[in-house]
Write a protein that holds these residues in place. Structure first.
Motif, mmCIF file in Angstrom:
data_model
loop_
_atom_site.group_PDB
_atom_site.id
_atom_site.type_symbol
_atom_site.label_atom_id
_atom_site.label_comp_id
_atom_site.label_asym_id
_atom_site.label_seq_id
_atom_site.Cartn_x
_atom_site.Cartn_y
_atom_site.Cartn_z
ATOM 1 N N GLY A 11 0.830 -1.187 0.000
ATOM 2 C CA GLY A 11 0.000 0.000 0.000
ATOM 3 C C GLY A 11 0.871 1.246 0.000
ATOM 4 N N PHE A 12 0.291 2.343 -0.497
ATOM 5 C CA PHE A 12 0.999 3.622 -0.457
ATOM 6 C C PHE A 12 -0.023 4.745 -0.368
ATOM 7 C CE2 PHE A 12 0.160 2.897 -4.945
ATOM 8 C CZ PHE A 12 -0.148 4.147 -5.448
ATOM 9 N N ALA A 13 0.440 5.875 0.143
ATOM 10 C CA ALA A 13 -0.398 7.069 0.244
ATOM 11 C C ALA A 13 0.502 8.282 0.123
ATOM 12 C CB ALA A 13 -1.159 7.099 1.569
ATOM 13 N N LEU A 14 0.047 9.269 -0.640
ATOM 14 C CA LEU A 14 0.808 10.494 -0.866
ATOM 15 C C LEU A 14 0.009 11.667 -0.336
ATOM 16 C CD1 LEU A 14 3.254 11.939 -2.261
ATOM 17 C CD2 LEU A 14 1.805 12.105 -4.293
ATOM 18 N N CYS A 15 0.588 12.405 0.605
ATOM 19 C CA CYS A 15 -0.039 13.612 1.142
ATOM 20 C C CYS A 15 0.888 14.798 0.916
ATOM 21 C CB CYS A 15 -0.344 13.452 2.630
ATOM 22 S SG CYS A 15 -1.653 12.249 2.989
ATOM 23 N N GLY A 16 0.294 15.978 0.841
ATOM 24 C CA GLY A 16 1.066 17.180 0.569
ATOM 25 C C GLY A 16 0.757 17.691 -0.819
ATOM 26 N N PHE A 50 1.537 15.713 -7.099
ATOM 27 C CA PHE A 50 2.605 15.386 -8.034
ATOM 28 C C PHE A 50 2.090 14.627 -9.253
ATOM 29 C CE2 PHE A 50 5.067 16.494 -4.361
ATOM 30 C CZ PHE A 50 6.257 16.988 -4.871
ATOM 31 N N SER A 51 0.778 14.694 -9.522
ATOM 32 C CA SER A 51 0.190 14.024 -10.695
ATOM 33 C C SER A 51 0.642 12.567 -10.761
ATOM 34 C CB SER A 51 0.549 14.763 -11.992
ATOM 35 O OG SER A 51 0.108 16.102 -11.942
ATOM 36 N N ALA A 52 0.441 11.850 -9.666
ATOM 37 C CA ALA A 52 0.931 10.475 -9.549
ATOM 38 C C ALA A 52 0.240 9.560 -10.557
ATOM 39 C CB ALA A 52 0.706 9.975 -8.129
ATOM 40 N N ARG A 53 1.017 8.636 -11.086
ATOM 41 C CA ARG A 53 0.497 7.622 -12.012
ATOM 42 C C ARG A 53 1.037 6.266 -11.587
ATOM 43 N NH1 ARG A 53 -1.560 10.241 -16.581
ATOM 44 N NH2 ARG A 53 -1.538 8.307 -17.794
ATOM 45 N N HIS A 74 -1.624 4.904 -15.026
ATOM 46 C CA HIS A 74 -2.975 5.362 -14.737
ATOM 47 C C HIS A 74 -2.942 6.381 -13.594
ATOM 48 C CE1 HIS A 74 -4.578 2.231 -17.336
ATOM 49 N NE2 HIS A 74 -3.833 1.347 -16.682
ATOM 50 N N PRO A 75 -3.634 7.517 -13.743
ATOM 51 C CA PRO A 75 -3.640 8.525 -12.677
ATOM 52 C C PRO A 75 -4.222 7.962 -11.379
ATOM 53 C CG PRO A 75 -4.534 9.416 -14.722
ATOM 54 C CD PRO A 75 -4.411 7.935 -14.925
ATOM 55 N N VAL A 76 -3.608 8.330 -10.260
ATOM 56 C CA VAL A 76 -4.111 7.954 -8.945
ATOM 57 C C VAL A 76 -4.161 9.208 -8.075
ATOM 58 C CG1 VAL A 76 -3.341 5.549 -9.010
ATOM 59 C CG2 VAL A 76 -1.783 7.304 -8.189
ATOM 60 N N ASN A 77 -5.023 9.185 -7.089
ATOM 61 C CA ASN A 77 -5.266 10.353 -6.264
ATOM 62 C C ASN A 77 -4.298 10.431 -5.088
ATOM 63 O OD1 ASN A 77 -7.488 11.197 -7.798
ATOM 64 N ND2 ASN A 77 -8.854 9.835 -6.663
ATOM 65 N N ALA A 78 -3.909 11.659 -4.757
ATOM 66 C CA ALA A 78 -3.224 11.898 -3.487
ATOM 67 C C ALA A 78 -4.253 11.876 -2.365
ATOM 68 C CB ALA A 78 -2.493 13.226 -3.538
ATOM 69 N N TRP A 79 -3.773 11.872 -1.128
ATOM 70 C CA TRP A 79 -4.620 11.876 0.064
ATOM 71 C C TRP A 79 -5.559 10.670 0.102
ATOM 72 C CZ3 TRP A 79 -3.376 15.528 3.677
ATOM 73 C CH2 TRP A 79 -2.580 16.594 3.229
ATOM 74 N N ASN A 91 -9.873 15.057 2.727
ATOM 75 C CA ASN A 91 -9.974 16.404 2.184
ATOM 76 C C ASN A 91 -8.671 17.121 2.490
ATOM 77 O OD1 ASN A 91 -10.570 18.992 1.440
ATOM 78 N ND2 ASN A 91 -12.119 19.337 3.011
ATOM 79 N N PRO A 92 -7.895 17.504 1.472
ATOM 80 C CA PRO A 92 -6.581 18.109 1.760
ATOM 81 C C PRO A 92 -6.656 19.542 2.253
ATOM 82 C CG PRO A 92 -6.967 18.047 -0.594
ATOM 83 C CD PRO A 92 -8.106 17.297 0.038
ATOM 84 N N SER A 93 -7.779 20.230 2.050
ATOM 85 C CA SER A 93 -7.797 21.678 2.289
ATOM 86 C C SER A 93 -7.453 22.081 3.723
ATOM 87 C CB SER A 93 -9.140 22.273 1.870
ATOM 88 O OG SER A 93 -10.209 21.710 2.597
ATOM 89 N N PRO A 94 -7.837 21.321 4.772
ATOM 90 C CA PRO A 94 -7.383 21.756 6.100
ATOM 91 C C PRO A 94 -5.896 21.530 6.347
ATOM 92 C CG PRO A 94 -9.321 20.312 6.231
ATOM 93 C CD PRO A 94 -8.760 20.180 4.857
#
Length: 321
Positions: free
Chosen positions: A70-75, A78-81, A85-90, A169-172
């Motif tokens: 598993g992996f997760a990108l926060c911050g 970076f247009s992760a693929r 295939h595009p994948v979502n941050a957060w 939700n990244p906004s906070p």
């Protein structure tokens, strides 16, 4: 169980929450410049908050998984693929053995934090896996290079994570520094600024200089002056100290700051805004405002409580899956 670095990106380093308790020996803390972002990425995967991930700057790496993880990108985004295939941050996501994760350029902000199930399992140095580039310290005491192989923790092959449809939700938690003024407390030597410099500190725009790094951000803007030359004794430093060298251009210290310093201290960035400062890229415009200690403390406690509550809710959801 590991990941292989196919392309290192501009500046990608192994970081955890830092190397605490060694300042008396001259060893700084280092660690993720936004601890909340790394903690939340780890939480999404069911990792302990203290596990190490990657801090990624401006242009991300390309990584190959040699086992399911598993992996997760926060911050920053970076247009992760993943395998093209595009994948979502957060979000909590999964890669299969042989999958390739590509992280591109940060579309806004400067830095992201990539957590991996089980964490990066390098041997700790002085209780931390963090890389301190300035000191050349850590189990990997440099930025990533092509061909590096980073071992993952024991649970990496059987990741427990919520559905990829569940995202934070990244906004906070993510805001580039230009949106509103960064909050400052008066420093020990603030009263020594002349009247024009006091006004300029909070009424002028500063730009992040290209010479900035994880030690600190050098700011270009109106030259700030003291009414008299101060002979300062070196004393302990913390992230967010705003120093004023003789040239008049401030420096705001970051995670790899020296453990002591002797420049005049005109201000202290409120700790609650350190994550925003970590997203300031070279050329970013910064503005400042002064607040008092009570206001800074209340803002920091509110953020800490909100993050702890979110981590708790993520753990509860993981336990229910």
């Amino acid at each position: 169980m590991s990941i292989e670095v196919l392309h290192p990106g501009l500046l990608s380093t192994v970081q955890d929450l830092g190397r605490c308790g060694h300042a008396a020996l001259g060893v700084g803390r280092s660690g993720a410049l936004d601890a909340d972002a790394l903690r939340l990425a780890n939480a999404l995967l069911g990792n302990a908050a203290t596990l190490a991930g990657l801090e990624i700057t401006l242009q991300g790496p390309t990584l190959r998984f040699n086992a399911r993880a598993g992996f997760a990108l926060c911050g920053a985004d970076f247009s992760a693929r993943l395998d093209g295939h595009p994948v979502n941050a957060w979000s909590a996501l999964q890669a299969q053995a042989g999958s390739v994760l590509e992280l591109g350029h940060a579309s806004s902000g400067c830095r992201g934090w990539l957590a991996l199930t089980g964490g990066i399992d390098l041997p700790p140095v002085l209780g931390s896996r963090s890389t301190d580039l300035n000191a050349g310290l850590g189990p990997l005491p440099r930025a990533l290079r092509r061909g590096d192989v980073l071992p993952l923790g024991a649970h990496a092959s059987t990741p427990r994570a919520p559905s990829a449809r569940w995202s934070l939700n990244p906004s906070p938690w993510f805001a580039v520094a230009e949106h509103e003024p960064l909050r400052l407390l008066q420093g020990r030597d603030h009263a020594g600024l002349d009247q024009a410099s006091m006004a300029a500190l909070c009424n002028s725009e500063f730009r992040v200089a290209t010479a900035s790094n994880r030690v600190g951000l050098r700011l270009d803007g109106p030259a700030l002056r003291l009414t008299q030359t101060l002979e300062c004794v070196s004393e302990g430093c913390v992230p967010g100290v705003v120093q004023l060298p003789s040239g008049g251009q401030p420096i705001v210290l970051l995670g790899e700051h020296p453990v002591s310093g002797g420049y005049p201290r005109i201000a202290q960035l409120a700790a609650v805004d350190l994550p925003r400062l970590a997203q300031a890229r070279p050329g970013s415009a910064l503005r400042f405002m002064l607040i008092d200690l009570d206001t800074a403390t209340r803002a920091l406690l509110a953020r800490q409580h909100a993050r702890a509550d979110l981590e708790s809710r993520i753990r509860s959801r993981l336990a229910a899956t």
